[in-house]
Design an enzyme around this catalytic site. Structure first.
Site, PDB file in Angstrom:
ATOM      1  N   ILE A   1       0.839  -1.202   0.000  1.00  0.00           N
ATOM      2  CA  ILE A   1       0.000   0.000   0.000  1.00  0.00           C
ATOM      3  C   ILE A   1       0.873   1.250   0.000  1.00  0.00           C
ATOM      4  O   ILE A   1       0.551   2.273  -0.598  1.00  0.00           O
ATOM      5  CB  ILE A   1      -0.931   0.006   1.230  1.00  0.00           C
TER       6      ILE A   1
ATOM      7  N   GLN B   1       7.466  -0.908   4.879  1.00  0.00           N
ATOM      8  CA  GLN B   1       6.366  -0.840   3.916  1.00  0.00           C
ATOM      9  C   GLN B   1       5.106  -1.430   4.523  1.00  0.00           C
ATOM     10  O   GLN B   1       5.152  -2.121   5.543  1.00  0.00           O
ATOM     11  CB  GLN B   1       6.734  -1.547   2.615  1.00  0.00           C
ATOM     12  N   VAL B   2       3.960  -1.135   3.885  1.00  0.00           N
ATOM     13  CA  VAL B   2       2.651  -1.452   4.467  1.00  0.00           C
ATOM     14  C   VAL B   2       1.841  -2.320   3.509  1.00  0.00           C
ATOM     15  O   VAL B   2       1.821  -2.075   2.298  1.00  0.00           O
ATOM     16  CB  VAL B   2       1.873  -0.160   4.795  1.00  0.00           C
TER      17      VAL B   2
ATOM     18  N   LYS C   1       2.455  -3.186   8.966  1.00  0.00           N
ATOM     19  CA  LYS C   1       3.666  -2.414   8.701  1.00  0.00           C
ATOM     20  C   LYS C   1       4.874  -3.315   8.964  1.00  0.00           C
ATOM     21  O   LYS C   1       5.021  -3.864  10.059  1.00  0.00           O
ATOM     22  CB  LYS C   1       3.698  -1.179   9.604  1.00  0.00           C
TER      23      LYS C   1
ATOM     24  N   ASP D   1       4.731  13.866  12.101  1.00  0.00           N
ATOM     25  CA  ASP D   1       4.808  13.789  10.635  1.00  0.00           C
ATOM     26  C   ASP D   1       3.408  13.746  10.019  1.00  0.00           C
ATOM     27  O   ASP D   1       3.051  12.777   9.342  1.00  0.00           O
ATOM     28  CB  ASP D   1       5.609  12.540  10.239  1.00  0.00           C
TER      29      ASP D   1
END
Length: 633
Positions: free
Chosen positions: A185, A192-193, A208, A343
């Site tokens: 994703i 990464q997811v 994740k 963030d």
């Protein structure tokens, strides 16, 4: 309490003689350890936050990197690569300066720096993102280029990711998930997811996964960063008032926190606890039994990313209401909880179809101590009162300036920045214009922006940017001011009560118009928040939990005001003067204030609360009176 390495060595040996024989070597190590941790001790003092366990320390990084011969060889090769690439870049800058073209090639050199950081890998990508918010270190035109530095990298192979997930779970993927996406994703420098479905419940989740072998790379680069920083301490002290090593320590601490997904899971739980009674904010649930240091399984957020403003409008979401919720949530994190998302870029914020705001990715969060929050509010009060000397002192208290630095030259610059920005009014005020001028100030003075406050600045700028994307004429302060006004008027925190008094009195005179403005703004905040569809819930128990926010509840404020009037002679004298200043009775002003509040206050209820508090007020009054009598004698 920290135990010296000498004592530790003696204890482990069990022999005083052995300890003595090694005393020279151990004392040297102890001295080195003390020096290497001095920067961290300074950070802890500035932050006012106790950290019982930290993943990062210079000693930990050093030991991790030098644990094997292979690691040392890797370190040397990496050091040569970094020095060679950065040296070549530095030589081009020197050449530009010598031939007199350094200004005209800035855009090209800035792009070159961004590409260089990308080529050097994840540690440098992260460093570039930090530098994009550090006007104290690099000039603004380079910052603007680094702001577009993307944390996007090609994903690593699915099979490697699935193997890591199975290692963390201790069982096959098929036993836990009935379905998992064949493509990522999202992919970033650290992980990464994927999207998956839990076999047991059918719930959709986000997984994740950390990049393989990323931790040794990060430790190696941090060791090299700190080694290089030790050669720049002289320049850094002159320019920023601190060692370059301290800046690396701030960066290293945050980076290693992002690598540990168990810390991120705890961050998520803290955010859930903070917003548990807020129906306008959605935080994804974390599945701790399925998570570990390298894998994090969270509830899937079915919302619309803020990278897609048209989809938000097409979904029929009230943009004004959503933006009000977003700004209020951001300010609550900063000024109320002291734990904020570091963030909040558009890919990490979702608009839910019922008007809520949802956050994801809690690896980068920052903590503000109670003291830091109070100083920030002090700075707001000093700005409102145009007390620029105290604003400069606030910078020292927050760690922007080293203790003992003369703030006198900074005061006129602060005054010029604030008056130029606020003089235009709310309609033209925006954080980007203020920070642009502030960037020039910190670049020209020995000012260091602490890591946590660089995150605050980035957070506010990013969220203001989202607001402008969704609504180009959005006025950030038109939402922020009402929230701050409500906090000042309703928060029972004694420190905020004191700040409210400072706002309402200027040069010994009570500011009636300022009080009226605060009430109007606070009512506006309550009205905007209540217009959000997320408040229209069917669960009556939840409705009862939130009904206090449907009106401007000033009961505690009035009770505290009555207590202060009777107990504090100075406040009593000031209030009586406020009612009679300029040789006239200010009944009209009192009536205006009452009219603003009559639809917000249940007078019998407030009177009953004040009456219940009356015995305590009398006791406090008698104690205050007896203290004055005894002190006079």
């Amino acid at each position: 309490m920290r135990i010296s390495s000498f004592a530790a060595a003696a204890g482990s040996n069990g022999s005083v003689a052995a300890a003595r024989s090694a005393s020279g070597e151990t004392s040297s190590k102890s001295l080195q350890f003390s020096k290497s941790n001095a920067a961290l001790e300074q950070l802890d003092i500035e932050r006012g936050v106790c950290i019982p366990f930290r993943k990062y320390s210079p000693e930990t990084v050093r030991n991790k990197v030098l644990e094997s011969r292979g690691a040392i060889l890797s370190l040397l090769l990496r050091g040569v690569e970094i020095v060679w690439n950065l040296g070549l870049y530095w030589s081009t800058l020197m050449y530009d300066f010598l031939v007199g073209r350094d200004e005209e090639v800035v855009p090209y050199r800035a792009r070159q720096l961004r590409n260089l950081l990308c080529d050097l890998g994840p540690s440098f990508i992260k460093a570039g993102q930090v530098l994009a918010n550090r006007p104290d270190i690099i000039r603004e035109d380079y910052m603007n280029e680094l702001c577009i530095l993307q944390d996007d990298v090609p994903p690593f192979p699915n099979q490697i990711a699935f193997d890591i997930i199975e290692e963390e779970l201790g069982q096959p993927l098929e036993a836990v998930f009935s379905k998992i996406s064949s493509q990522t994703i999202a992919a970033a420098s650290l992980g990464q997811v994927y999207r998956a479905t839990l076999r047991a419940t059918g719930e959709d989740v986000a997984i994740k996964v950390q990049r393989p072998e990323i931790e040794p790379i990060i430790y190696r680069d941090l060791f090299l960063f700190r080694t290089l920083a030790s050669f720049l301490n002289g320049i850094s002290i002159q320019k920023l008032g601190c060692n370059a090593e301290l800046i690396v320590d701030e960066f290293g601490e945050k980076l290693l926190e992002e690598l540990d997904y168990t810390l991120e899971a705890r961050n998520i739980e803290d955010f859930i606890e903070n917003f548990k009674n807020d129906p306008t904010v959605k935080i994804p649930r974390v599945y701790k039994n399925l998570s570990g240091a390298r894998v994090l399984v969270m509830e899937w957020i079915d919302g619309i990313r803020c990278t897609n403003p048209q989809a938000i409008k097409d979904a029929g979401i009230d943009v004004d209401g959503f933006l009000t919720v977003g700004v209020s949530a951001a300010l609550r994190q900063l000024l109320e909880f002291g734990l904020f998302h570091g963030d909040p870029h558009p890919g990490n914020i979702f608009a839910m179809r019922d008007g809520r705001i949802a956050y994801v990715d809690f690896g980068n969060v920052a903590v503000l101590s109670q003291q830091n929050k109070q100083i920030l509010i002090d700075a707001v009060v000093h700005a409102v009162n145009e007390d620029y000397a105290e604003m400069a002192n606030d910078f020292t208290r927050l760690g922007f300036l080293s203790p003992g630095i003369d703030v006198t030259p900074i005061i006129p610059a602060l005054e010029a920045i604030w008056q130029n920005s606020s003089g235009k009014g709310l309609s033209d005020f925006n954080f980007r214009s203020v920070t642009g001028k502030f960037n020039q100030l910190v670049y020209n003075y020995p000012i260091r922006i602490p890591e946590r406050f660089s995150l605050v600045i980035r957070s506010l700028l990013t969220q203001e940017g989202i607001c402008f994307t969704l609504k180009p004429d959005f006025k950030f302060l038109e939402v922020a001011y009402p929230y701050v006004a409500k906090r000042l008027l309703t928060d029972p925190n004694p420190a905020l009560r004191e700040r409210l008094i400072q706002v309402l009195f200027k040069d010994g005179l009570f500011q009636w118009k300022r009080l009226e403005n605060l009430i109007v703004l606070a009512k506006e905040n309550v009205a905007k928040m209540n217009s959000n569809p997320a408040f229209q819930v069917k669960n009556m128990q939840r409705t009862r939990d939130w009904q206090v926010e449907r009106k401007l509840d000033l009961t505690d404020t009035i009770k505290d005001g009555a207590r202060l009037f009777f107990v504090d002679e100075g406040i009593r004298r000031q209030l009586l003067l406020a009612l009679t200043e300029d040789s006239k009775l200010h009944v009209e002003e009192l009536v205006d204030v009452y009219r603003l509040l009559e639809d917000q206050i249940d007078v019998p209820t407030v009177a009953l609360e004040v009456a219940r508090d009356f015995p305590t007020v009398v006791k406090d009054f008698l104690l205050s009176w007896s203290d004055r009598v005894l002190s006079d004698r």
